[in-house]
Design a protein around this motif. Structure first.
Motif, PDB file in Angstrom:
ATOM      1  N   ASP A 191      66.957  92.517 -11.795  1.00  0.00           N
ATOM      2  CA  ASP A 191      68.213  92.087 -12.350  1.00  0.00           C
ATOM      3  C   ASP A 191      69.321  92.284 -11.446  1.00  0.00           C
ATOM      4  O   ASP A 191      69.488  93.328 -10.641  1.00  0.00           O
TER       5      ASP A 191
ATOM      6  N   ARG B 170      67.460  95.896  -7.753  1.00  0.00           N
ATOM      7  CA  ARG B 170      68.494  95.219  -8.118  1.00  0.00           C
ATOM      8  C   ARG B 170      68.870  94.146  -7.050  1.00  0.00           C
ATOM      9  O   ARG B 170      69.443  94.289  -6.040  1.00  0.00           O
TER      10      ARG B 170
ATOM     11  N   ARG C  18      73.893  95.588 -16.711  1.00  0.00           N
ATOM     12  CA  ARG C  18      72.741  95.089 -17.515  1.00  0.00           C
ATOM     13  C   ARG C  18      71.539  95.936 -17.039  1.00  0.00           C
ATOM     14  O   ARG C  18      70.486  96.396 -17.971  1.00  0.00           O
TER      15      ARG C  18
ATOM     16  N   ALA D 238      64.547  88.326 -13.639  1.00  0.00           N
ATOM     17  CA  ALA D 238      65.905  88.452 -14.370  1.00  0.00           C
ATOM     18  C   ALA D 238      65.416  89.040 -15.795  1.00  0.00           C
ATOM     19  O   ALA D 238      65.318  88.610 -16.578  1.00  0.00           O
ATOM     20  N   SER D 239      65.409  90.621 -15.460  1.00  0.00           N
ATOM     21  CA  SER D 239      64.642  91.068 -16.598  1.00  0.00           C
ATOM     22  C   SER D 239      65.549  91.854 -17.559  1.00  0.00           C
ATOM     23  O   SER D 239      64.997  92.532 -18.619  1.00  0.00           O
ATOM     24  N   SER D 240      66.744  91.868 -17.534  1.00  0.00           N
ATOM     25  CA  SER D 240      67.603  92.712 -18.125  1.00  0.00           C
ATOM     26  C   SER D 240      67.856  91.908 -19.394  1.00  0.00           C
ATOM     27  O   SER D 240      68.115  90.699 -19.263  1.00  0.00           O
TER      28      SER D 240
END
Ligand SMILES: C[S@@+](CC[C@H](N)C(=O)[O-])C[C@H]1O[C@@H](n2cnc3c(N)ncnc32)[C@H](O)[C@@H]1O
Length: 479
Positions: free
Chosen positions: A147, A172, A152, A120-122
């Protein structure tokens, strides 16, 4: 509302904070946080960064919280130029990052050969830290920055480009799907989980009005499913970092406790001795030793509140599918495999800047519009994931004019260039970072009239690129 902190939040924290800490905690929440930055060590050493910024009376104080030596508290005598508008920020030498948030990624012990997922990188911070950690190894191994949120994800893409971390692939997917589709695949996974956002909510009437226990339960359900997925997708022997910026135990200790019940001896919770491990909450109904987790707390460490837990996967997960299952694309990044295009792109780089790429460290992949630089380790994941973006775009493909270098080409590869590189002084660098053109007068005239593309350096290190148009160097900052 008492002194800016919503009564409802105060009541909530009283239910889990030790009584003797409540006042100190609330007092600390009212204090402004000290500004801090992380230096992008794959581009500049902390020593060089400090020596440059001393000249402007920046004071950088190391933090004892993070084991990597690149996050500092910052004080500046002159704050006329916002930190985010200084060329050190604009050109990606540093990023503004809160100390607690910067502390989790360095706890993953990455080594040569590791493939890492940031589930979950954004918007970007921890993915950039991870990519930098991997760039410092012999081979630039890859970080998959995932993400689920498209808006985002756009921020993430922009930021990864700005920070020049070419060993990244952006995907994504709903994080839930990794465990089922790619069991035992990644060496390490960072799960900086979506959370109930108390940090922004605690002063806001609006946000707190909607802060209900059912909402926390709902987000806790998502967090647990993401953690289960992360554990399944990690190889036996690999590690998972779970973190949130919430203070309540429902999104933290209880999630870990449920995961321990679910995976039993297949996982172990590792003590994080490098950080404060003093027990904070006394939770009698958890199935693991909560003192192994880290709690950063405003009244003790003077940071945001932050929770971190490191999990070691001991045994492999039984695969659901007999064949690896390729995750289906949302918005596929279609790569062309044309050898001709690759050799023409290489030739263009050699002609303009006099160097060739190193096949051990660099791989070119191309869409119809752009050529991207990435790590050769992208080949390890290419068959398994559909990506939204891979690496960093270094050339645009123009049907009329052929390849055109982007800002990022210089960002990443300037140190290899043997021609068309020009050194700016600090004053010119600041003018340039304010998006103005530089008149050629007073600067070195071009030796070869046919040459248009230049790389600009400052203090012997990369700054930006430019294009010579008549008597001006056109501003191509971040373009
Ligand atoms: C706390 S933020 C991550 C911050 C990020 N690690 C950083 O350092 O910049 C949590 C992120 O999780 C994403 N998210 C929420 N649900 C998700 C899911 N089911 N799968 C993947 N990502 C998800 C959100 O879009 C959000 O960007």
């Amino acid at each position: 509302m008492t002194n800016n902190i919503h009564d409802r939040f105060q009541d909530e924290v009283r239910t889990y904070l030790p009584a003797d800490q409540v006042d100190q905690f609330l007092e600390a929440c009212r204090m402004p946080l000290k500004k801090s930055i992380t230096i992008n060590n794959s581009k500049i050493s902390s020593k060089d960064f400090i020596s440059i910024t001393k000249k402007w009376w920046w004071t950088l104080t190391p933090t004892t919280i993070i084991k990597d030596n690149n996050t500092f508290y910052i004080d500046r005598d002159n704050t006329d130029t916002a930190l985010g508008r200084t060329f050190l920020h604009e050109a990606g030498y540093m990023y503004i990052q809160e100390v607690a948030a910067a502390s989790s990624a360095p706890l993953l012990e990455v080594k040569d050969g590791d493939t890492v997922l940031d589930m979950a990188s954004s918007p970007w911070w921890k993915a950039s830290q991870l990519a930098n950690m991997l760039l410092s190894l012999q081979t630039p191994w890859l970080v998959v920055a995932n993400d689920v949120n498209p808006k985002r994800l756009r921020q993430l893409t922009h930021n990864l480009n700005r920070i020049w971390v070419y060993n990244t692939a952006v995907t994504r997917y709903n994080g839930f799907s990794f465990g089922k589709n790619m069991p035992n695949f990644f060496d390490h996974i960072l799960l900086d989980a979506p959370c109930s956002g108390e940090w922004t909510a605690y002063k806001s009437d609006f946000a707190l009005k909607h802060r209900k226990i059912e909402e926390i339960n709902k987000i806790a359900g998502t967090q647990f499913q993401l953690l289960v997925s992360a554990i399944k997708a990690t190889k036996a022997g690999g590690s998972i970092i779970y973190s949130t910026c919430t203070i309540n135990p429902y999104e933290n200790e209880y999630i870990i406790s449920k995961a321990k019940e679910f995976f039993k001896d297949d996982i172990e919770i590792e003590a994080l001795q490098t950080l404060n491990t003093e027990q904070w909450l006394k939770l009698d109904d958890t199935t693991f030793d909560t003192s192994k987790c880290v709690r950063l707390r405003p009244h003790i460490q003077k940071t945001w509140w932050f929770f971190i837990c490191k999990i070691r996967k001991v045994n492999p997960t039984q695969a659901t599918y007999t064949q690896p299952h390729k995750l289906s694309p949302k918005n596929q990044f279609t790569l062309t495999k044309s050898k001709k295009l690759h050799s023409e792109a290489n030739a263009r780089i050699k002609k303009s800047f006099g160097f060739e790429l190193d096949p051990e460290k660099h791989l070119l992949v191309a869409t119809k519009e752009k050529v991207y630089l990435t790590s050769p380790t992208f080949n390890n994941i290419q068959e398994h994931l559909h990506c939204e973006k891979v690496g960093i775009p270094i050339l645009k493909i123009d049907r009329l004019f052929g390849f055109r270098p982007t800002h990022y080409l210089g960002n990443i590869l300037w140190h290899l260039a043997t021609k068309n590189v020009f050194e700016l002084n600090d004053e010119q660098a600041q003018i340039y970072s304010e998006s103005k053109n530089l008149p050629l007068e007073g600067l070195a005239p071009p030796g070869d009239e046919s040459v248009k593309d230049y790389l600009l350096t400052r203090r012997g290190t990369w700054f930006s690129r430019t294009k010579l148009v008549k008597w001006e160097w056109k501003n191509k900052f971040s373009k």
